[in-house]
Design an enzyme around this catalytic site. Structure first.
Site, PDB file in Angstrom:
ATOM      1  N   CYS A   4       2.658   9.073   4.461  1.00  0.00           N
ATOM      2  CA  CYS A   4       1.738  10.208   4.620  1.00  0.00           C
ATOM      3  C   CYS A   4       1.390  10.550   6.080  1.00  0.00           C
ATOM      4  CB  CYS A   4       0.499   9.968   3.781  1.00  0.00           C
ATOM      5  SG  CYS A   4      -0.320  11.502   3.322  1.00  0.00           S
ATOM      6  N   HIS A  19       1.427   6.941  -1.832  1.00  0.00           N
ATOM      7  CA  HIS A  19       0.543   5.779  -1.698  1.00  0.00           C
ATOM      8  C   HIS A  19       0.548   5.056  -3.040  1.00  0.00           C
ATOM      9  CE1 HIS A  19      -1.435   7.700   1.827  1.00  0.00           C
ATOM     10  NE2 HIS A  19      -1.412   8.812   1.124  1.00  0.00           N
TER      11      HIS A  19
HETATM   12  N1  GLN Z   1      -4.115  14.146   7.014  1.00  0.00           N
HETATM   13  C1  GLN Z   1      -2.913  14.364   6.356  1.00  0.00           C
HETATM   14  C2  GLN Z   1      -2.934  15.430   5.272  1.00  0.00           C
HETATM   15  O1  GLN Z   1      -3.921  15.595   4.544  1.00  0.00           O
HETATM   16  C3  GLN Z   1      -2.445  13.042   5.815  1.00  0.00           C
HETATM   17  C4  GLN Z   1      -3.204  12.564   4.619  1.00  0.00           C
HETATM   18  C5  GLN Z   1      -2.804  11.203   4.165  1.00  0.00           C
HETATM   19  O2  GLN Z   1      -2.292  10.395   4.966  1.00  0.00           O
HETATM   20  N2  GLN Z   1      -3.045  10.885   2.902  1.00  0.00           N
HETATM   21  O3  GLN Z   1      -1.942  16.121   5.147  1.00  0.00           O
END
Ligand code: GLN
Length: 247
Positions: free
Chosen positions: A102, A199
């Site tokens: 992510c 995740h």
């Molecule tokens: N901040 C990023 C987004 O919302 C990554 C989010 C995350 O790592 N879950 O796209």
């Protein structure tokens, strides 16, 4: 289980964990625990080095791991990225395996433009870019990849990622959004570096990916190695449960 050894000395792998304070959400730390355990069960020693902003990046890393983080976490680490860029790029070019999830996945690309218009320059290791979108892409996700079969996890991001021609997708989306909710692609792969939005954490439920990282790391450090089989019954049950959960 017998210990894995080369010329009498136990095999050892060094895991570099990128920004464990700033980039570690939705259980991503479990990826590190899974790698360490699967090595330990096979008698492979593991040393974990957390890389924090300002520190020297461990050039001798065998596996690189990075987790998700909010936009604010990404802003905190952006100044450090140019410091580690060369070493990290060389490691990946040399075939070092990596798993980045992510927020760190986004920053392995060329840039992330947030919904507020801020440009966060990435490492440029993956040929991709990410643009913040109005809709958050949230929920359980199932994908399929040629090398790892079905992959299950949980996604929560507003960034929409678009792959360039220099990178392959990690998987095709079966249910869920993936990279951008439009092109049915999930994640990216360049050499032995894998990027993904999944995740959950990812590795306990998808042990083939964990073993891919361990196998590639061992091969690079010690030459061809056969990984001892493990009893993955629990991991498969977890995979099945995750797959059957509603979005
Ligand atoms: N901040 C990023 C987004 O919302 C990554 C989010 C995350 O790592 N879950 O796209």
């Amino acid at each position: 289980m017998t210990d894995s050894k080369v010329s009498g000395a136990p095999l050892k792998l060094v895991i570099a964990h990128l920004y464990p304070r700033e980039m570690n959400i939705y259980g991503d730390h479990g990826n590190l625990l899974t790698l360490a355990r699967r090595c330990q069960w096979r008698g492979i020693e593991v040393e974990t080095i957390g890389h924090h902003p300002g520190a020297l990046f461990p050039e001798h890393a065998d596996i690189i791991l990075g987790g998700g983080g909010q936009d604010s976490g990404q802003e905190k680490i952006q100044a450090d990225l140019p410091r580690i860029q060369n070493t990290l790029t060389q490691l990946i070019e040399d075939g070092a395996p990596a798993l980045v999830v992510c927020g760190t996945y986004q920053l392995f690309g060329s840039y992330f433009k947030t919904i507020g218009g801020e440009m966060i320059e990435g490492l440029g290791i993956f040929d991709l870019h990410t643009v913040g979108g109005k809709t958050r892409l949230i929920g359980n996700i199932v994908t399929r990849s040629t090398e790892f079969g079905e992959i299950v996890g949980y996604e929560n991001h507003s960034g929409q990622t678009w792959l360039g021609t220099g990178v392959e997708p990690l998987a095709q989306v079966i249910s869920g959004a993936g990279n951008n909710g439009s092109d049915n692609l999930e994640g990216a792969r360049f050499k032995n570096a894998l990027g993904t939005y999944l995740h959950g954490p990812l590795l306990p439920k998808n042990p083939r990916i964990a073993d891919f990282l361990i196998q590639k790391a061992l091969e690079r450090r010690y030459g061809a190695q056969t990984l001892a089989e493990l009893d993955d019954a629990l991991a498969h049950t977890a995979h099945q449960h995750a797959k059957e959960r509603p979005r």
